[in-house]
Design a protein around this motif. Sequence first.
Motif, PDB file in Angstrom:
ATOM      1  N   LEU A  52     -14.269 -25.890  31.422  1.00 28.87           N
ATOM      2  CA  LEU A  52     -14.511 -26.023  32.855  1.00 28.87           C
ATOM      3  C   LEU A  52     -13.383 -26.859  33.435  1.00 28.87           C
ATOM      4  N   MET A  53     -12.629 -26.295  34.354  1.00 30.35           N
ATOM      5  CA  MET A  53     -11.501 -26.994  34.960  1.00 30.35           C
ATOM      6  C   MET A  53     -11.988 -27.735  36.196  1.00 30.35           C
ATOM      7  N   LEU A  54     -11.788 -29.036  36.214  1.00 29.70           N
ATOM      8  CA  LEU A  54     -12.216 -29.884  37.327  1.00 29.70           C
ATOM      9  C   LEU A  54     -10.984 -30.441  38.016  1.00 29.70           C
ATOM     10  N   VAL A  55     -10.901 -30.240  39.331  1.00 33.50           N
ATOM     11  CA  VAL A  55      -9.727 -30.685  40.077  1.00 33.50           C
ATOM     12  C   VAL A  55     -10.164 -31.481  41.298  1.00 33.50           C
ATOM     13  N   GLY A 107     -17.413 -46.169  38.520  1.00 37.50           N
ATOM     14  CA  GLY A 107     -17.593 -44.893  39.184  1.00 37.50           C
ATOM     15  C   GLY A 107     -18.715 -44.087  38.580  1.00 37.50           C
ATOM     16  N   SER A 108     -19.351 -43.248  39.406  1.00 42.14           N
ATOM     17  CA  SER A 108     -20.414 -42.365  38.941  1.00 42.14           C
ATOM     18  C   SER A 108     -20.557 -41.227  39.945  1.00 42.14           C
ATOM     19  N   VAL A 109     -21.225 -40.166  39.529  1.00 45.21           N
ATOM     20  CA  VAL A 109     -21.489 -39.035  40.417  1.00 45.21           C
ATOM     21  C   VAL A 109     -22.585 -39.429  41.392  1.00 45.21           C
ATOM     22  N   ALA A 110     -22.378 -39.138  42.691  1.00 44.96           N
ATOM     23  CA  ALA A 110     -23.362 -39.505  43.723  1.00 44.96           C
ATOM     24  C   ALA A 110     -23.996 -38.294  44.378  1.00 44.96           C
ATOM     25  N   TRP A 111     -23.300 -37.160  44.396  1.00 46.09           N
ATOM     26  CA  TRP A 111     -23.841 -35.949  45.029  1.00 46.09           C
ATOM     27  C   TRP A 111     -23.288 -34.732  44.319  1.00 46.09           C
ATOM     28  N   VAL A 112     -24.093 -33.685  44.203  1.00 48.71           N
ATOM     29  CA  VAL A 112     -23.677 -32.468  43.513  1.00 48.71           C
ATOM     30  C   VAL A 112     -24.128 -31.265  44.319  1.00 48.71           C
ATOM     31  N   GLY A 113     -23.227 -30.296  44.513  1.00 49.02           N
ATOM     32  CA  GLY A 113     -23.555 -29.000  45.090  1.00 49.02           C
ATOM     33  C   GLY A 113     -23.563 -27.952  43.991  1.00 49.02           C
ATOM     34  N   ARG A 114     -23.199 -26.731  44.344  1.00 49.14           N
ATOM     35  CA  ARG A 114     -23.145 -25.687  43.320  1.00 49.14           C
ATOM     36  C   ARG A 114     -21.895 -25.826  42.447  1.00 49.14           C
ATOM     37  N   SER A 115     -20.727 -25.902  43.087  1.00 51.17           N
ATOM     38  CA  SER A 115     -19.471 -25.973  42.338  1.00 51.17           C
ATOM     39  C   SER A 115     -18.639 -27.182  42.737  1.00 51.17           C
ATOM     40  N   SER A 116     -19.209 -28.082  43.485  1.00 50.54           N
ATOM     41  CA  SER A 116     -18.487 -29.283  43.909  1.00 50.54           C
ATOM     42  C   SER A 116     -19.364 -30.508  43.720  1.00 50.54           C
ATOM     43  N   MET A 117     -18.745 -31.664  43.722  1.00 46.26           N
ATOM     44  CA  MET A 117     -19.492 -32.909  43.571  1.00 46.26           C
ATOM     45  C   MET A 117     -18.693 -34.040  44.198  1.00 46.26           C
ATOM     46  N   VAL A 118     -19.402 -35.062  44.624  1.00 47.64           N
ATOM     47  CA  VAL A 118     -18.799 -36.240  45.232  1.00 47.64           C
ATOM     48  C   VAL A 118     -19.058 -37.424  44.320  1.00 47.64           C
ATOM     49  N   LEU A 119     -18.004 -38.179  44.056  1.00 49.97           N
ATOM     50  CA  LEU A 119     -18.079 -39.342  43.184  1.00 49.97           C
ATOM     51  C   LEU A 119     -17.890 -40.597  44.010  1.00 49.97           C
ATOM     52  N   ARG A 120     -18.732 -41.581  43.798  1.00 50.57           N
ATOM     53  CA  ARG A 120     -18.606 -42.871  44.470  1.00 50.57           C
ATOM     54  C   ARG A 120     -17.923 -43.844  43.502  1.00 50.57           C
ATOM     55  N   LEU A 121     -16.764 -44.366  43.925  1.00 49.48           N
ATOM     56  CA  LEU A 121     -15.986 -45.291  43.115  1.00 49.48           C
ATOM     57  C   LEU A 121     -15.909 -46.634  43.821  1.00 49.48           C
ATOM     58  N   LEU A 122     -16.071 -47.708  43.059  1.00 51.51           N
ATOM     59  CA  LEU A 122     -16.079 -49.059  43.597  1.00 51.51           C
ATOM     60  C   LEU A 122     -15.121 -49.942  42.805  1.00 51.51           C
ATOM     61  N   ALA A 123     -14.503 -50.901  43.501  1.00 47.33           N
ATOM     62  CA  ALA A 123     -13.637 -51.888  42.862  1.00 47.33           C
ATOM     63  C   ALA A 123     -14.232 -53.271  43.099  1.00 47.33           C
ATOM     64  N   PHE A 124     -14.365 -54.056  42.034  1.00 52.36           N
ATOM     65  CA  PHE A 124     -14.923 -55.399  42.104  1.00 52.36           C
ATOM     66  C   PHE A 124     -13.874 -56.402  41.626  1.00 52.36           C
ATOM     67  N   SER A 125     -13.955 -57.617  42.137  1.00 54.73           N
ATOM     68  CA  SER A 125     -13.084 -58.711  41.704  1.00 54.73           C
ATOM     69  C   SER A 125     -13.906 -59.984  41.599  1.00 54.73           C
ATOM     70  N   GLU A 126     -13.644 -60.757  40.540  1.00 56.11           N
ATOM     71  CA  GLU A 126     -14.375 -62.013  40.371  1.00 56.11           C
ATOM     72  C   GLU A 126     -14.070 -62.992  41.496  1.00 56.11           C
ATOM     73  N   SER A 156     -14.620 -20.263  41.394  1.00 53.04           N
ATOM     74  CA  SER A 156     -15.537 -21.398  41.354  1.00 53.04           C
ATOM     75  C   SER A 156     -16.559 -21.225  40.236  1.00 53.04           C
ATOM     76  N   ALA A 157     -16.932 -22.322  39.646  1.00 52.76           N
ATOM     77  CA  ALA A 157     -17.896 -22.317  38.545  1.00 52.76           C
ATOM     78  C   ALA A 157     -18.957 -23.373  38.816  1.00 52.76           C
ATOM     79  N   PRO A 158     -20.175 -23.162  38.363  1.00 54.04           N
ATOM     80  CA  PRO A 158     -21.247 -24.133  38.631  1.00 54.04           C
ATOM     81  C   PRO A 158     -21.056 -25.421  37.832  1.00 54.04           C
ATOM     82  N   VAL A 159     -21.408 -26.527  38.461  1.00 57.49           N
ATOM     83  CA  VAL A 159     -21.376 -27.823  37.785  1.00 57.49           C
ATOM     84  C   VAL A 159     -22.794 -28.196  37.379  1.00 57.49           C
ATOM     85  N   ASN A 160     -22.924 -29.191  36.545  1.00 55.46           N
ATOM     86  CA  ASN A 160     -24.242 -29.644  36.118  1.00 55.46           C
ATOM     87  C   ASN A 160     -24.996 -30.269  37.289  1.00 55.46           C
ATOM     88  N   PRO A 161     -26.269 -29.938  37.457  1.00 52.36           N
ATOM     89  CA  PRO A 161     -27.060 -30.583  38.521  1.00 52.36           C
ATOM     90  C   PRO A 161     -27.185 -32.080  38.272  1.00 52.36           C
TER      91      PRO A 161
END
Length: 375
Positions: A170-173, A196-215, A241-246
Amino acid sequence: RQRRPHPLSGHSPAQQPLEWHASRRLVCASPRSLHSMVPRRLGPIWLRTSSGANLGGVRIAAGWRRWTSSDARTGVAVGKFHSPIVDALWAMRAAEVDVSAVDASAEPTPMSVEASRTVVEYDFGANPMLSEHYRNPYGSVRIGRVLEDLDALAGTVSAKHNRPRAPSKLMLVTASVDRIQLLQHADTRSNMKLEGSVAWVGRSSMVLRLLAFSEGVQGGQEPWLEADFTFVARDPATRRSAPVNPLELRTEAERALFQRIAANVERDRIARSRPEAVDAEAVAKLVAQVQPSVLMPALSDPNTVLMSDTRQTNAFVCQPQHRNMQDRIFGGLLMRRAYELAFATAFLFCGSKPQFIEVDRVEFRAPVEVTGRVT
């Protein structure tokens, strides 16, 4: 150890500074020894997995582990030409690939948010070379470098969410970066981490929420930077397009974030489907106001600057060292170059150091090949 003349100055090695001896040892080292020396200069990079996993035949328990990278096809660690964090993240992704265990016809499997969660830490306090790698001239964290690392982190998160099919079947771009917002200022005197982690998933797309922390920012409890990356899945053979995991939502916080991002995705979809409205009267008024500056510059308002006069460009030819794990030019590198050009343009226009606030949207419309010319 050999007292031969310096190849440039003709002086003996004893008369040269210590940096020359270190440089000579690196240049003359064999590829294997050079590969082992580089991580020690920059300090160890640690990645944390959310659960135990069998990666490349090695049992990795939940916790921390040191990673190094190598390209099995060419024998060259492509991540070494980027930041040490990118190198470690790509090594982690490559270690999870087991082509023999992947069934191309396997159905998408629901995955939890925690299954894709990835954390990478920057131990600036214990590794001065790592701190120097990310320091800008003002002592703060170099945002352009962090953008590179975020793109690599997003790729690793998306691959973990779509196991076992990704990345071999599965090619992810990266399709776009919808928002990069600076919430606080961070410096390299304090340790930092990306999460970072996956926050939303459609059929063949997904949105990832990434955060940066500092002490150094609220004790590392609140992020100082956040970004949303959109990835799309493609079939490597057909390029369709190919389906992604729910996505399996288990907490109220996960459901609330999912709903917010789903609303943003729908809003953007509607906006793209509508033709852009142009106010012809307002445009004509703006053109009339700027005519004196174009036709009679000597009589124009001294506080007015034409937009074309602020234009800056930066052209370069993409090299093999710029590529990613798919032999295309690394998107994080392109984002860093674009950000640094924007920063320099604002600096020249203002005459003083500008303050970065946010990036609204970055779109990757087509892949960039090695030897491609980018402007």
